[in-house]
Motif scaffolding. Structure first.
Motif, mmCIF file in Angstrom:
data_model
loop_
_atom_site.group_PDB
_atom_site.id
_atom_site.type_symbol
_atom_site.label_atom_id
_atom_site.label_comp_id
_atom_site.label_asym_id
_atom_site.label_seq_id
_atom_site.Cartn_x
_atom_site.Cartn_y
_atom_site.Cartn_z
ATOM 1 N N GLY A 2 0.777 -1.222 0.000
ATOM 2 C CA GLY A 2 0.000 0.000 0.000
ATOM 3 C C GLY A 2 0.812 1.276 0.000
ATOM 4 O O GLY A 2 0.274 2.333 0.299
ATOM 5 N N ASP A 4 2.345 4.370 -1.600
ATOM 6 C CA ASP A 4 2.254 5.190 -2.805
ATOM 7 C C ASP A 4 2.987 6.493 -2.533
ATOM 8 O O ASP A 4 2.552 7.300 -1.710
ATOM 9 N N SER A 59 -2.832 9.912 -7.237
ATOM 10 C CA SER A 59 -2.831 8.897 -6.188
ATOM 11 C C SER A 59 -4.252 8.468 -5.854
ATOM 12 O O SER A 59 -4.529 7.285 -5.674
ATOM 13 N N TRP A 60 -5.148 9.426 -5.773
ATOM 14 C CA TRP A 60 -6.540 9.124 -5.461
ATOM 15 C C TRP A 60 -7.190 8.298 -6.577
ATOM 16 O O TRP A 60 -7.914 7.349 -6.313
ATOM 17 N N SER A 63 -5.888 4.666 -6.397
ATOM 18 C CA SER A 63 -6.461 3.902 -5.293
ATOM 19 C C SER A 63 -7.945 3.629 -5.529
ATOM 20 O O SER A 63 -8.445 2.562 -5.188
ATOM 21 N N THR A 66 -8.120 0.809 -8.075
ATOM 22 C CA THR A 66 -7.724 -0.463 -7.476
ATOM 23 C C THR A 66 -8.839 -1.014 -6.618
ATOM 24 O O THR A 66 -9.130 -2.208 -6.666
ATOM 25 N N HIS A 67 -9.496 -0.157 -5.843
ATOM 26 C CA HIS A 67 -10.559 -0.618 -4.964
ATOM 27 C C HIS A 67 -11.822 -0.981 -5.736
ATOM 28 O O HIS A 67 -12.538 -1.891 -5.346
#
Length: 87
Positions: A2, A4, A59-60, A63, A66-67
């Protein structure tokens, strides 16, 4: 994993950019006569702020992607596939 690196980079550049932009906005215009009247602190502060915000946005987005994709629930082979010969 996790980790980043874009998150701390984005936070650091956003904070520094905001501080520099506020200083440039509130400082005396006579300070910038040596730079041909260009408010260097304001413009570079805004550039750093945009870069930091871009890092945080990237980055947001990573993520969130990915989620939302979700990992497979079972990555092991089933017993039927495991017993099948591979040649």
């Amino acid at each position: 994993m996790g980790l980043d690196i874009r998150i701390p980079i984005g936070v650091m550049f956003s904070i520094m950019g905001a501080l520099l932009a506020v200083f440039g906005w509130l400082s005396d215009p006579a300070l910038y006569q040596r730079s041909l009247g260009i408010n260097i602190n304001l413009w570079w502060g805004l550039a750093l702020l945009v870069f930091g915000a871009t890092m945080l946005l990237l980055s947001w987005r990573k993520s969130a992607a990915t989620h939302s994709a979700g990992a497979p629930t079972d990555t092991r082979l089933s017993e039927a596939n495991a017993r099948r010969p591979t040649h």
